[in-house]
Design an enzyme around this catalytic site. Structure first.
Site, PDB file in Angstrom:
ATOM      1  N   THR A 114       8.411 -91.767   9.911  1.00  0.00           N
ATOM      2  CA  THR A 114       9.664 -91.154   9.461  1.00  0.00           C
ATOM      3  C   THR A 114       9.572 -90.970   7.955  1.00  0.00           C
ATOM      4  O   THR A 114       9.173 -91.878   7.227  1.00  0.00           O
ATOM      5  CB  THR A 114      10.900 -92.000   9.804  1.00  0.00           C
ATOM      6  OG1 THR A 114      10.610 -93.363   9.526  1.00  0.00           O
ATOM      7  CG2 THR A 114      11.257 -91.886  11.266  1.00  0.00           C
ATOM      8  N   LYS A 136       3.085 -98.472  13.288  1.00  0.00           N
ATOM      9  CA  LYS A 136       4.415 -97.968  13.626  1.00  0.00           C
ATOM     10  C   LYS A 136       4.261 -97.269  14.976  1.00  0.00           C
ATOM     11  O   LYS A 136       4.217 -96.034  15.068  1.00  0.00           O
ATOM     12  CB  LYS A 136       4.881 -96.993  12.534  1.00  0.00           C
ATOM     13  CG  LYS A 136       6.381 -96.836  12.427  1.00  0.00           C
ATOM     14  CD  LYS A 136       6.759 -96.157  11.121  1.00  0.00           C
ATOM     15  CE  LYS A 136       8.200 -95.701  11.148  1.00  0.00           C
ATOM     16  NZ  LYS A 136       9.172 -96.786  10.935  1.00  0.00           N
ATOM     17  N   GLU A 163      10.373-109.256   8.576  1.00  0.00           N
ATOM     18  CA  GLU A 163      10.897-107.960   8.116  1.00  0.00           C
ATOM     19  C   GLU A 163      12.287-107.755   8.685  1.00  0.00           C
ATOM     20  O   GLU A 163      12.793-108.597   9.424  1.00  0.00           O
ATOM     21  CB  GLU A 163       9.958-106.833   8.579  1.00  0.00           C
ATOM     22  CG  GLU A 163       9.826-106.740  10.108  1.00  0.00           C
ATOM     23  CD  GLU A 163       8.757-105.761  10.589  1.00  0.00           C
ATOM     24  OE1 GLU A 163       7.989-105.234   9.753  1.00  0.00           O
ATOM     25  OE2 GLU A 163       8.689-105.537  11.809  1.00  0.00           O
TER      26      GLU A 163
END
Lengths: 277, 277
Positions: free
Chosen positions: A28, A140, A173
């Protein structure tokens, strides 16, 4: 707007392995004035992860051309690129040949993001843990159920992000961000050898710190370290940097010189990207 | 043949969360003479897992009707049901309301499966590990990258399945099967509290064993236990039971009374299913 393999199309095949198994990757990217920011870094991570998953790498030049075409005339948006292993027979065994599916979409930019950059945000700890697996860590990829379960834990607009621990109580995270903390002028972030996403914004921040002779230390840390930190901030490619005001009952000082220096540095980098052709 | 939300359709929306994040579940079911075998058990697991993922449960009666209609006139096939959290905005946060996507497909039955039931199969150990996470353990969800990486480790038709260990060296299951072993007339299988899929065929076999006053013991075991076993077999809803001839260099006896008794028991159960209306 969604483009599948270069053509405007809202649909993909139900037999696509991205749908059947989450067999793919995504990026993204913030788009400003028609320009996808830090595109080179994003494509480089995408290609590296394709290699790890043994998905044929996209041609970087062709993908760049597709992306630039889609972003043209876009003032401010979120670009998403998905690459999957394409269609296949039923079963986990890879198709031969593998013909990857490429999906590029443009979504509205969440304009609240810049507001939170100035105001700061509030975090909570999630119950849902990140599992440990070096074969998937850092990427990802499209297997995101852990993040979905974690993000479903709260529905309170005053909480802006949830912090995820791994199965061994290490802080890793946020559900959609990487996390840094500062203690005695040293900047720390989690190692991502067993879980987590190695974010591009995380990488950019680490480069900024290194250039400033203040390299971030990647290490294992837990809630206690985080709660006694001097500054905490989270980041990703869309929001940039969000300073953290509170984690549950703990308040952080609004004096956050290192976070602010990084935000200024990031602003400079973005301006350079926008000038650069 | 693929049916999306009850209508014949090869496509799903690219914005479906099944595609974007692997946000969903699936079932694979053997169809014989138009009848999906052990459908009740499959739907019950699907509904239980929907609850765990907070996906609105499908109406079991309606789903049954859809499935029966799709299976009609099918001699022998594999039925696959996928339920996802449906379409959503970008981001992990759940859409509100959640309108699940239902995909039902019919695929050819792999006819080699019954051959391997009589001949037995050869297994290997995979390098790729199963990660530990109680929030996902047991479910047949759409996050299957670990299985895909494991299945990509070999391309030798003489090896029929790969065994997966978890991050703590425990033997858990095959890439597409559950695994049992027999030692001194006691049947063992892995606990699935931290990883693995709680297969319907595994459940059926455990019920057969319990009815026979020989309940399977779910416990933690490693390669050594498995390699010194008297009998080993693997199972899933499509292949039924496959007796194991070899794991890497270890040969198992072709005398496998317990495996054979279970295969006979399973045959009886299937016949009952087929008679039953």
């Amino acid at each position: 707007m969604i483009f599948v393999n270069g053509e405007e199309n809202e649909n993909i095949k139900a037999s696509d392995r991205g749908f059947q198994y989450g067999d793919g990757l995504f990026e993204t990217i913030e788009v400003q004035d028609g320009k996808p920011l830090f595109l080179g870094q994003h494509l480089s991570r995408l290609i590296k992860s394709c290699k790890r998953l043994k998905i044929p790498e996209p041609d970087a030049d062709e993908l760049t051309r597709n992306v630039i075409r889609v972003c043209k005339n876009t003032a401010h948006a979120v670009l998403k690129i998905i690459i999957t292993r394409g269609m296949g027979q039923r079963g986990y065994f890879q198709p031969n040949p593998i013909i990857p599916t490429q999906v590029i979409s443009i979504n509205p930019y969440p304009e609240f993001a810049s507001e939170f950059s100035s105001l700061g945000v509030n975090l909570r700890f999630c119950e849902t843990r990140l599992s440990l697996n070096p074969s998937l860590a850092g990427m990802k990829h499209l297997n995101r159920l852990e993040q979905i379960l974690a993000r479903a834990e709260w529905d309170d607009a005053a909480i802006h992000e949830g912090i995820m621990l791994d199965m061994q109580d290490r802080v890793i995270e946020g559900t959609m961000t990487n996390l840094f903390y500062v203690k005695n002028n040293i900047v720390y972030t989690a190692k991502l050898s067993y879980s987590g996403v190695a974010g591009i914004m995380r990488e950019i921040i680490m480069e900024l710190l290194a250039e400033n002779n203040q390299p971030a230390i990647e290490h294992d840390f837990d809630k206690t370290n985080l709660l006694s930190a001097d500054e905490v901030f989270i980041c990703n490619s869309i929001i940039g940097i969000w300073p953290v005001n509170t984690i549950e009952n703990v308040f952080y000082s609004s004096q956050r010189p290192i976070t602010e220096r990084l935000m200024t540095g990031l602003k400079g980098l973005k301006e350079k990207e926008l000038q650069h052709d």
